[in-house]
Design a protein around this motif. Structure first.
Motif, PDB file in Angstrom:
ATOM      1  N   ILE A 167       0.830  -1.201   0.000  1.00 25.20           N
ATOM      2  CA  ILE A 167       0.000   0.000   0.000  1.00 25.20           C
ATOM      3  C   ILE A 167       0.868   1.255   0.000  1.00 25.20           C
ATOM      4  N   ALA A 168       1.986   1.223   0.705  1.00 26.07           N
ATOM      5  CA  ALA A 168       2.901   2.367   0.686  1.00 26.07           C
ATOM      6  C   ALA A 168       3.392   2.639  -0.735  1.00 26.07           C
ATOM      7  N   ALA A 169       3.595   1.567  -1.513  1.00 23.69           N
ATOM      8  CA  ALA A 169       4.104   1.711  -2.877  1.00 23.69           C
ATOM      9  C   ALA A 169       3.077   2.308  -3.833  1.00 23.69           C
ATOM     10  N   VAL A 170       1.792   2.095  -3.566  1.00 23.08           N
ATOM     11  CA  VAL A 170       0.756   2.552  -4.506  1.00 23.08           C
ATOM     12  C   VAL A 170      -0.049   3.741  -3.978  1.00 23.08           C
ATOM     13  N   SER A 172       0.359   6.898  -3.493  1.00 24.95           N
ATOM     14  CA  SER A 172       0.350   8.162  -4.232  1.00 24.95           C
ATOM     15  C   SER A 172      -0.393   8.070  -5.558  1.00 24.95           C
ATOM     16  N   SER A 173      -0.625   6.860  -6.057  1.00 24.00           N
ATOM     17  CA  SER A 173      -1.297   6.696  -7.348  1.00 24.00           C
ATOM     18  C   SER A 173      -2.748   6.223  -7.224  1.00 24.00           C
ATOM     19  N   LEU A 174      -3.284   6.163  -5.989  1.00 27.53           N
ATOM     20  CA  LEU A 174      -4.673   5.754  -5.801  1.00 27.53           C
ATOM     21  C   LEU A 174      -5.614   6.776  -6.432  1.00 27.53           C
ATOM     22  N   MET A 175      -6.694   6.290  -7.045  1.00 22.98           N
ATOM     23  CA  MET A 175      -7.630   7.179  -7.740  1.00 22.98           C
ATOM     24  C   MET A 175      -8.446   8.002  -6.751  1.00 22.98           C
ATOM     25  N   PRO A 176      -8.589   9.301  -6.989  1.00 24.25           N
ATOM     26  CA  PRO A 176      -9.497  10.103  -6.168  1.00 24.25           C
ATOM     27  C   PRO A 176     -10.943   9.633  -6.342  1.00 24.25           C
ATOM     28  N   PHE A 177     -11.794  10.039  -5.410  1.00 18.49           N
ATOM     29  CA  PHE A 177     -13.202   9.606  -5.380  1.00 18.49           C
ATOM     30  C   PHE A 177     -13.902   9.800  -6.726  1.00 18.49           C
ATOM     31  N   ASP A 178     -13.870  11.019  -7.265  1.00 15.76           N
ATOM     32  CA  ASP A 178     -14.600  11.301  -8.510  1.00 15.76           C
ATOM     33  C   ASP A 178     -14.053  10.493  -9.676  1.00 15.76           C
ATOM     34  N   GLU A 179     -12.729  10.341  -9.730  1.00 17.48           N
ATOM     35  CA  GLU A 179     -12.124   9.571 -10.821  1.00 17.48           C
ATOM     36  C   GLU A 179     -12.518   8.106 -10.734  1.00 17.48           C
ATOM     37  N   LEU A 180     -12.565   7.564  -9.524  1.00 13.68           N
ATOM     38  CA  LEU A 180     -12.977   6.177  -9.346  1.00 13.68           C
ATOM     39  C   LEU A 180     -14.396   5.965  -9.846  1.00 13.68           C
TER      40      LEU A 180
END
Length: 380
Positions: A167-170, A172-180
């Motif tokens: 999770i630390a590795a990903v 910063s690239s998690l999708m914001p709410f609206d984008e998801l």
């Protein structure tokens, strides 16, 4: 060096693949044979001796039904070890099979290492005896396991936690709410309650209707289901329909971390997903319905040797997340524990503070890299 690894299910395949990558980076002459899956094959550059799909038998009845194949797998694994003549055997969880292999490798004078210990602290503690006898070193991914093994006269090394690493590795690239929501074609912008009913069909049958009914109590929120890649998408609607719930559930596949991180709260079937949710800092209620009987709950209490069943609570030895198990896992009771987590309440703040204690306990060490370096160091 030559390494022989065994992982018996999908999560083991993932963790073992990262260990193989770390071993390759630390040992330019590394060669591999393994029982496992596609992720391990990608890293090792060779196909598995046996794919874990032919090994993942869990329930007692399933084991009995497939006993000839299991015994055949055992013979093939032993034969592969003899032919490959590894310097080290590395086992990943999967104790019923792996501890027999540990005994065999030990009899051949091959050092045995365990990466990701079996859950002997929860049940079948007698397995510690075999681990102590046949396994040179255990590399633990849960910090409380070092204390458990120490009480049994065996020292193990905590090497870090792969869930925290992943999770630390990903993050910063998690999708914001609206984008998801856009990515899954959802126009509704209400906050989300994520439903994680598990990856096995039985888990989904038992837990999804409870979760969906509980989440539906909150009209200002929308439930979205994290779908398992191995499960037919129509299955989720069929499970709800059989439970009398008329709904066409919104499903997210392949983006569980994004979903959980973007959600106001989550209902999570007990397992690794509870720790993933905690590391992502999303409030949660743990659900585990099974047959739902009070008798089963009492038997469960007698069999288990620990105060809690969810990893977040086990790691800090306190109730950070509510555990709604068996007969306590009903829409009414789950909704009751979920409601205060949907806004800034004392329960919400207490859980967030508990998540910080969990993160502090897990640390930031890369578990695969640390385990690989310690295995190699043993041969210098």
């Amino acid at each position: 060096m030559k390494y022989f690894l065994i992982a018996g299910e999908a999560s083991g395949d993932l963790h073992a693949s990262l260990l193989i990558r770390a071993l390759k980076e630390a040992d330019a002459d590394a060669q591999f044979r393994f029982l496992g899956g596609d992720l391990m094959a990608r890293q090792a550059g060779v196909e598995p001796v046996i794919h874990y799909r032919r090994m993942a038998y869990m329930a007692f009845a399933e084991v009995i039904r497939h006993l000839p194949e299991i015994l055949s797998n055992m013979r093939r694994a032993r034969r592969a070890i003899d032919e490959f003549s590894p310097d080290a055997v590395v086992l990943i969880d999967y104790p019923s099979f792996n501890l027999k292999i540990a005994k065999y490798a030990f009899s051949k004078g091959i050092p045995v290492y365990y990466y990701i210990s079996p859950k002997v602290w929860a049940w079948k503690q007698w397995r510690v005896r075999d681990i102590r006898k046949y396994v040179r070193r255990v590399f633990s991914i849960l910090p409380f396991e070092t204390e458990f093994y120490a009480r049994h006269g065996y020292n193990v090394d905590y090497v870090g936690n792969p869930t925290a690493n992943e999770i630390a590795a990903v993050r910063s690239s998690l999708m914001p709410f609206d984008e998801l929501l856009r990515s899954i074609g959802v126009a509704d912008r209400r906050p989300v309650i994520a439903l994680l009913p598990g990856s096995r069909l039985g888990e989904i049958r038992n837990n999804l209707p409870i979760m969906y009914a509980a989440a539906a109590r909150f009209a200002n929120f929308q439930p979205i289901v994290a779908a398992a890649p191995s499960v037919d998408r129509d299955f989720y609607a069929q499970v709800l329909a059989r439970a009398g719930i008329k709904a066409n559930p919104v499903l997210v596949e392949g983006h569980t971390f994004d979903l959980v991180a973007a959600s106001a709260a989550a209902l999570v079937t007990s397992g690794t997903a509870t720790l993933e949710t905690a590391v992502l800092r999303t409030p949660q209620v743990v659900c585990y319905r099974a047959n739902g009987s009070k008798l089963s709950y009492k038997l469960f209490e007698r069999i288990l040797k620990v105060r809690f069943v969810s990893l977040p609570n086990l790691i800090v030895d306190e109730e950070v997340v509510p555990e709604m198990l068996l007969h306590r896992c009903t829409p009414d009771l789950v909704a009751e524990r979920l409601e205060p987590l949907l806004y800034d309440s004392p329960q919400y703040r207490a859980q967030v503070a508990g998540y910080q204690r969990i993160a502090d306990r897990l640390g930031s060490s890369d578990s695969a890299v640390t385990a690989a370096s310690q295995i190699i160091e043993d041969f210098r």
